[in-house]
Design a protein around this motif. Structure first.
Motif, PDB file in Angstrom:
ATOM      1  N   THR A  93       0.798  -1.593   0.497  1.00 40.04           N
ATOM      2  CA  THR A  93       0.100   0.250   0.099  1.00 40.04           C
ATOM      3  C   THR A  93       0.653   1.290  -0.081  1.00 40.04           C
ATOM      4  OG1 THR A  93      -1.785  -1.307   1.164  1.00 40.04           O
ATOM      5  CG2 THR A  93      -1.853   1.548   1.120  1.00 40.04           C
ATOM      6  N   LEU A  94       2.124   1.712   0.961  1.00 39.72           N
ATOM      7  CA  LEU A  94       2.916   1.972   0.368  1.00 39.72           C
ATOM      8  C   LEU A  94       3.486   2.383  -0.315  1.00 39.72           C
ATOM      9  CD1 LEU A  94       4.500   1.817   4.334  1.00 39.72           C
ATOM     10  CD2 LEU A  94       2.924   3.611   3.143  1.00 39.72           C
ATOM     11  N   LEU A  95       3.402   1.844  -1.284  1.00 42.99           N
ATOM     12  CA  LEU A  95       4.431   1.587  -2.187  1.00 42.99           C
ATOM     13  C   LEU A  95       3.291   2.491  -3.606  1.00 42.99           C
ATOM     14  CD1 LEU A  95       7.168   1.097  -4.696  1.00 42.99           C
ATOM     15  CD2 LEU A  95       6.373  -1.146  -5.259  1.00 42.99           C
ATOM     16  N   LEU A  96       2.490   1.143  -3.309  1.00 45.71           N
ATOM     17  CA  LEU A  96       1.119   2.179  -4.213  1.00 45.71           C
ATOM     18  C   LEU A  96       1.272   3.538  -4.434  1.00 45.71           C
ATOM     19  CD1 LEU A  96      -1.160  -0.869  -4.089  1.00 45.71           C
ATOM     20  CD2 LEU A  96       0.186   0.159  -6.153  1.00 45.71           C
ATOM     21  N   MET A  97       0.971   4.064  -2.694  1.00 42.30           N
ATOM     22  CA  MET A  97       0.816   5.271  -2.993  1.00 42.30           C
ATOM     23  C   MET A  97       2.073   5.815  -3.154  1.00 42.30           C
ATOM     24  SD  MET A  97      -0.953   6.500   0.768  1.00 42.30           S
ATOM     25  CE  MET A  97       0.041   5.672   2.188  1.00 42.30           C
ATOM     26  N   PHE A  98       3.585   6.213  -2.803  1.00 44.48           N
ATOM     27  CA  PHE A  98       4.345   6.557  -3.416  1.00 44.48           C
ATOM     28  C   PHE A  98       4.741   6.455  -5.532  1.00 44.48           C
ATOM     29  CE2 PHE A  98       8.908   5.882  -6.051  1.00 44.48           C
ATOM     30  CZ  PHE A  98       8.578   7.639  -5.328  1.00 44.48           C
ATOM     31  N   LEU A  99       4.147   5.855  -5.904  1.00 41.87           N
ATOM     32  CA  LEU A  99       3.647   5.311  -7.121  1.00 41.87           C
ATOM     33  C   LEU A  99       2.322   6.731  -7.496  1.00 41.87           C
ATOM     34  CD1 LEU A  99       4.271   1.908  -8.120  1.00 41.87           C
ATOM     35  CD2 LEU A  99       5.688   3.324  -8.466  1.00 41.87           C
ATOM     36  N   ARG A 100       1.565   6.351  -6.868  1.00 44.21           N
ATOM     37  CA  ARG A 100       0.426   7.798  -7.241  1.00 44.21           C
ATOM     38  C   ARG A 100       0.526   8.652  -7.392  1.00 44.21           C
ATOM     39  NH1 ARG A 100      -2.600  10.653  -4.378  1.00 44.21           N
ATOM     40  NH2 ARG A 100      -4.940  11.095  -4.369  1.00 44.21           N
ATOM     41  N   ASN A 101       1.518   8.957  -5.875  1.00 45.26           N
ATOM     42  CA  ASN A 101       1.589  10.859  -6.155  1.00 45.26           C
ATOM     43  C   ASN A 101       3.073  10.771  -6.184  1.00 45.26           C
ATOM     44  OD1 ASN A 101       0.445  11.379  -4.074  1.00 45.26           O
ATOM     45  ND2 ASN A 101       1.597  10.427  -2.308  1.00 45.26           N
ATOM     46  N   LEU A 102       4.122  10.063  -7.482  1.00 44.91           N
ATOM     47  CA  LEU A 102       5.090  10.373  -7.830  1.00 44.91           C
ATOM     48  C   LEU A 102       4.440  10.637  -9.518  1.00 44.91           C
ATOM     49  CD1 LEU A 102       8.198   9.915  -8.386  1.00 44.91           C
ATOM     50  CD2 LEU A 102       8.063   7.397  -9.644  1.00 44.91           C
ATOM     51  N   GLN A 103       3.537   9.710  -9.672  1.00 42.43           N
ATOM     52  CA  GLN A 103       2.609  10.632 -11.489  1.00 42.43           C
ATOM     53  C   GLN A 103       2.279  11.606 -11.746  1.00 42.43           C
ATOM     54  OE1 GLN A 103       0.552   7.510 -12.794  1.00 42.43           O
ATOM     55  NE2 GLN A 103      -0.665   6.406 -11.406  1.00 42.43           N
ATOM     56  N   ARG A 104       1.984  12.075 -10.084  1.00 42.48           N
ATOM     57  CA  ARG A 104       1.066  13.498 -10.117  1.00 42.48           C
ATOM     58  C   ARG A 104       1.065  14.030 -10.962  1.00 42.48           C
ATOM     59  NH1 ARG A 104      -0.614  16.040  -4.258  1.00 42.48           N
ATOM     60  NH2 ARG A 104      -1.949  13.859  -3.669  1.00 42.48           N
ATOM     61  N   ASN A 105      -0.158  15.245 -12.420  1.00 47.06           N
ATOM     62  CA  ASN A 105       0.499  16.192 -12.890  1.00 47.06           C
ATOM     63  C   ASN A 105       1.169  15.409 -14.221  1.00 47.06           C
ATOM     64  OD1 ASN A 105      -0.003  18.093 -11.032  1.00 47.06           O
ATOM     65  ND2 ASN A 105       2.254  17.864 -10.105  1.00 47.06           N
ATOM     66  N   ARG A 106       1.396  13.679 -14.299  1.00 48.19           N
ATOM     67  CA  ARG A 106       2.008  13.624 -15.787  1.00 48.19           C
ATOM     68  C   ARG A 106       0.574  13.571 -16.473  1.00 48.19           C
ATOM     69  NH1 ARG A 106       7.202  10.370 -15.631  1.00 48.19           N
ATOM     70  NH2 ARG A 106       7.766  10.732 -13.464  1.00 48.19           N
ATOM     71  N   SER A 107       0.874  13.061 -17.717  1.00 50.22           N
ATOM     72  CA  SER A 107      -0.538  13.289 -19.015  1.00 50.22           C
ATOM     73  C   SER A 107      -0.945  11.952 -18.989  1.00 50.22           C
ATOM     74  CB  SER A 107       0.423  13.292 -20.791  1.00 50.22           C
ATOM     75  OG  SER A 107       1.650  12.343 -20.608  1.00 50.22           O
ATOM     76  N   ALA A 108       0.604  10.779 -19.161  1.00 53.07           N
ATOM     77  CA  ALA A 108      -0.184   8.894 -19.028  1.00 53.07           C
ATOM     78  C   ALA A 108      -0.090   8.787 -17.595  1.00 53.07           C
ATOM     79  CB  ALA A 108       1.219   8.434 -19.672  1.00 53.07           C
ATOM     80  N   GLN A 109      -1.274   8.502 -16.824  1.00 53.26           N
ATOM     81  CA  GLN A 109      -0.863   8.150 -15.486  1.00 53.26           C
ATOM     82  C   GLN A 109      -2.194   6.695 -15.541  1.00 53.26           C
ATOM     83  OE1 GLN A 109      -2.651  10.712 -12.584  1.00 53.26           O
ATOM     84  NE2 GLN A 109      -1.402  12.401 -13.255  1.00 53.26           N
ATOM     85  N   VAL A 110      -1.696   5.935 -14.275  1.00 48.15           N
ATOM     86  CA  VAL A 110      -2.202   4.518 -14.090  1.00 48.15           C
ATOM     87  C   VAL A 110      -3.573   5.007 -13.215  1.00 48.15           C
ATOM     88  CG1 VAL A 110      -2.493   2.261 -14.324  1.00 48.15           C
ATOM     89  CG2 VAL A 110      -0.510   3.286 -15.637  1.00 48.15           C
ATOM     90  N   ASN A 111      -4.789   4.439 -13.264  1.00 52.34           N
ATOM     91  CA  ASN A 111      -5.662   5.137 -12.170  1.00 52.34           C
ATOM     92  C   ASN A 111      -5.177   4.142 -10.689  1.00 52.34           C
ATOM     93  OD1 ASN A 111      -7.637   6.153 -10.334  1.00 52.34           O
ATOM     94  ND2 ASN A 111      -8.758   6.002 -11.748  1.00 52.34           N
ATOM     95  N   ILE A 112      -4.599   4.525 -10.363  1.00 58.25           N
ATOM     96  CA  ILE A 112      -4.030   3.368  -8.826  1.00 58.25           C
ATOM     97  C   ILE A 112      -5.091   3.712  -7.772  1.00 58.25           C
ATOM     98  CG2 ILE A 112      -2.631   2.299  -9.945  1.00 58.25           C
ATOM     99  CD1 ILE A 112      -0.880   4.128  -7.829  1.00 58.25           C
ATOM    100  N   ASP A 113      -5.977   4.831  -7.442  1.00 54.97           N
ATOM    101  CA  ASP A 113      -6.261   5.026  -6.358  1.00 54.97           C
ATOM    102  C   ASP A 113      -7.066   4.335  -5.594  1.00 54.97           C
ATOM    103  OD1 ASP A 113      -5.269   7.708  -7.670  1.00 54.97           O
ATOM    104  OD2 ASP A 113      -7.082   8.980  -7.133  1.00 54.97           O
ATOM    105  N   GLU A 114      -8.593   3.813  -6.323  1.00 57.62           N
ATOM    106  CA  GLU A 114      -8.915   2.882  -5.744  1.00 57.62           C
ATOM    107  C   GLU A 114      -7.906   1.355  -4.864  1.00 57.62           C
ATOM    108  OE1 GLU A 114     -13.357   2.568  -7.008  1.00 57.62           O
ATOM    109  OE2 GLU A 114     -11.939   2.286  -9.013  1.00 57.62           O
ATOM    110  N   LEU A 115      -7.117   0.934  -4.946  1.00 55.45           N
ATOM    111  CA  LEU A 115      -6.256  -0.341  -4.648  1.00 55.45           C
ATOM    112  C   LEU A 115      -5.436   0.826  -3.563  1.00 55.45           C
ATOM    113  CD1 LEU A 115      -5.873  -0.103  -7.717  1.00 55.45           C
ATOM    114  CD2 LEU A 115      -3.868  -1.540  -7.375  1.00 55.45           C
ATOM    115  N   ILE A 116      -5.784   1.909  -2.878  1.00 54.98           N
ATOM    116  CA  ILE A 116      -5.388   2.502  -2.017  1.00 54.98           C
ATOM    117  C   ILE A 116      -6.382   2.781  -1.140  1.00 54.98           C
ATOM    118  CG2 ILE A 116      -3.533   4.098  -0.598  1.00 54.98           C
ATOM    119  CD1 ILE A 116      -2.952   3.847  -3.280  1.00 54.98           C
ATOM    120  N   TYR A 117      -7.591   3.619  -1.279  1.00 56.93           N
ATOM    121  CA  TYR A 117      -8.365   4.237  -0.831  1.00 56.93           C
ATOM    122  C   TYR A 117      -9.482   4.536  -1.423  1.00 56.93           C
ATOM    123  CZ  TYR A 117      -9.665   8.666   2.121  1.00 56.93           C
ATOM    124  OH  TYR A 117      -9.883   9.730   3.574  1.00 56.93           O
TER     125      TYR A 117
END
Length: 618
Positions: A93-117
């Protein structure tokens, strides 16, 4: 026992929209840096075996898969309670949160919010639910400031620390175009087995059965058996066996992982000739094989005449491998473990590197040391290598470069191989030559500043610099106190400027510009936490008199530091460093202080110090 379900789950299937509860009797989240580091290294290395720049995203479906183990849950009262696997799920979960925050403001994103919250019955919550952890998880999820108070529960402190470790250790090469590919691969190609029982009793029966049936031999046990079986003389075999038992117990007394860590560091330091290239299709080589199955690697190489890195053919050679080599290197490793925790003059750089979390140092420290070295030469070699690593790490941090395990592994391996078995003087010249070839030094970055990810690293730099100024001025070492290793006063990185942009409106039109400048390294000090609570919000002129009662780096702002203080003033004169008192502290003074810190860092971590170690020998 009632019905039991066991299903292989992709991470996406396991976590998307699912809720897992942690019972009150579950142990705390206890993973340490080492476990997170190994997890990230395993995942990213497996991904990089297949990833090829330019691949279409859909190619990820054909990349290799990775099995991450199992979790056991008890389904009751409409919820899934974790019986086994909490450590792994929390870390994921911590790794997924880090990856979510890392891809902020990028055009190509993978939506992983529902895997966390996610939302359930109108209520939003983390998919791994625990009320005690929620505030910290919320802050990390939203990249907000977070308290690391020692009074926080153990799980909360570890969650904050492991998120920081993920940020520190995640490979830089995956933060660019490869990032969405890695996230796709992680959630679609990494699997766990979810075992679900429908009562706590059944769930714990499964847990005990999986963990308590039989007693597996450890890699160390298997290596011991192989080596002793090759010694034909009963007296020598018993002698070697007694030594092995005594020394492995000493290693285990340090920590549970120390025994295996020693064998990996020793064998890599002396015998690893190759490391896997980070490209598609690359195979595991000596470095990786020793890291995962060192007992098997020794067995294969010891009996193969064509592999000259390690060849043991006779009974006496096997005996010598334990009686001489194992004895010598395990003794050196135990010394390193001791000096990595306490201040030992002449080996203090091992301690500094340990506080940077640089676990790769031990194999490099052992590389030039030989069983026929005198104790003086062995210590000298370790000191030289530790000094080199200290300088290299500080230069990278200064230039916003990661010192994460995965990013440093290949370069560190090359250095280790190049210095293997060198005598003292050639070793010093080799290490110095490596450093002077570096293109990024303290002079290449004039704008070092603090941000959320490097706060602790800058804390360590300030601790080193503060401690250096004091030791060179005739005071006792205080590095461990400054980093919190003594249990005494807690120190924190503090700003000279209070967070009040209105007080600096004459120099900064916009609050954001003030904030950026305020975080410059030259505007930071290392002070007791209680100091900031009492004086942190005051204007500089009101704080200045209180700085004079703190460490020398803080005191150097006050005019009285330069009166009746011969140790410090002699240090300033001897080094020529541009220290001076500052009765006011505006933008110009902060710029000047930034240059002072830059010059001080270049002095503390000067590569010429390595050659200076040779002067008594000439």
């Amino acid at each position: 026992m009632r019905e039991i379900e066991g299903k292989a789950r992709k991470i996406r299937e396991l976590l998307k929209g699912q809720k897992y509860a942690i019972d009150y009797y579950q142990r705390e989240y206890k993973w340490e840096t080492k476990q997170v580091q190994e997890l990230i290294d395993d995942l990213t290395s497996r991904f990089l075996e297949d990833y090829q720049p330019g691949d279409p995203r859909k190619a990820v479906a054909n990349y290799g898969h990775y099995f991450l183990g199992s979790i056991i849950v008890s389904g009751r009262d409409g919820a899934n309670y974790i019986v086994d696997g909490q450590q792994r799920l929390t870390s994921l979960t911590l790794l997924l949160m880090f990856l979510r925050n890392l891809q902020r403001n990028r055009s190509a994103q993978v939506n992983i919010d529902e895997l966390i919250y996610s939302e359930y019955l109108g209520e939003k919550s983390f998919n791994l639910r625990d009320a005690e952890r929620s505030p910290a998880m919320e802050a990390l999820f939203n990249e907000e400031p977070i308290s690391e108070e020692s009074s926080q529960p153990e799980s909360v402190r570890n969650i904050i620390g492991r998120y920081r470790d993920i940020s520190d250790h995640f490979p830089e090469e995956l933060t660019g175009d490869a990032l969405p590919y890695f996230i796709d691969w992680l959630i679609e190609n990494v699997h766990l087995v979810e075992i679900t029982a429908f009562s706590d009793e059944d769930a714990y029966t499964i847990f005990e059965t999986m963990n308590d049936r039989g007693l597996s031999l450890s890699p160390t046990d298997m290596l011991k058996g192989f080596l002793l079986a090759k010694i034909s003389d009963d007296l020598k075999r018993n002698n070697a066996s007694d030594l092995w038992k005594q020394r492995t117990q000493q290693l285990r007394d340090v920590s549970r992982e120390t025994e295996a860590d020693f064998f990996k560091a020793w064998l890599r330091s002396q015998y690893a000739e190759r490391i896997r290239e980070r490209k598609k299709g690359a195979r595991a080589e000596d470095f990786e094989k020793i890291g995962t199955e060192f007992h098997r690697w020794v067995r294969e190489h010891a009996t193969d005449r064509d592999k000259d890195a390690l060849t043991l053919l006779t009974s006496d050679e096997f005996f010598s491998f334990i009686r001489r080599d194992f004895d010598f290197y395990s003794n050196q490793y135990l010394r390193l473990m001791a000096v990595s925790k306490q201040f030992f003059p002449n080996l203090e750089h091992v301690l500094y590197n340990a506080w940077f979390g640089f676990t790769l140092q031990y194999m490099v420290l052992l590389a030039p040391v030989r069983p026929d070295d005198s104790d003086e030469d062995a210590r000298k070699k370790i000191r030289l290598v530790a000094m080199y690593l200290d300088i290299m790490l500080a230069q990278r941090i200064w230039n916003f470069r990661t010192i994460a395990y995965s990013a440093m592994q290949y370069t560190t391996f090359l250095v280790m191989r190049d210095i293997r078995g060198l005598d003292v003087e050639p070793l010093a010249h080799k290490l110095h030559a490596i450093l002077v070839k570096e293109q990024e030094t303290f002079s290449t970055n004039h704008r070092l500043y603090m941000h959320q990810q490097n706060r602790w690293l800058l804390h360590l730099l300030l601790a080193r610099m503060t401690d250096y100024v004091e030791q060179e001025s005739g005071l006792q070492p205080r590095f461990l106190e400054y980093v919190g290793g003594t249990g005494k006063t807690r120190y924190e990185v503090e700003h000279v400027w209070a967070n009040k942009p209105e007080e600096h409106a004459d120099e900064f039109v916009h609050a954001a510009d003030f904030s950026d400048y305020r975080n410059r390294f030259g505007g930071l000090l290392l002070l007791p936490k209680s100091f900031n609570a009492s004086y942190g919000a005051l204007p500089y002129q009101d704080k200045l008199k209180h700085y004079n009662a703190q460490n020398l780096l803080a005191r150097s702002l006050h005019p009285d530091c330069y009166d009746h203080n011969p140790g410090f003033t002699n240090f300033v004169k001897r080094t020529g460093l541009p220290f001076r008192p500052m009765r006011q502290f505006g933008k110009a003074e902060l710029d000047e202080r930034q240059k002072l810190y830059q010059a001080l860092a270049a002095h503390v971590w000067n590569p010429d110090r390595i050659l200076a170690e040779m002067e008594p020998l000439q």
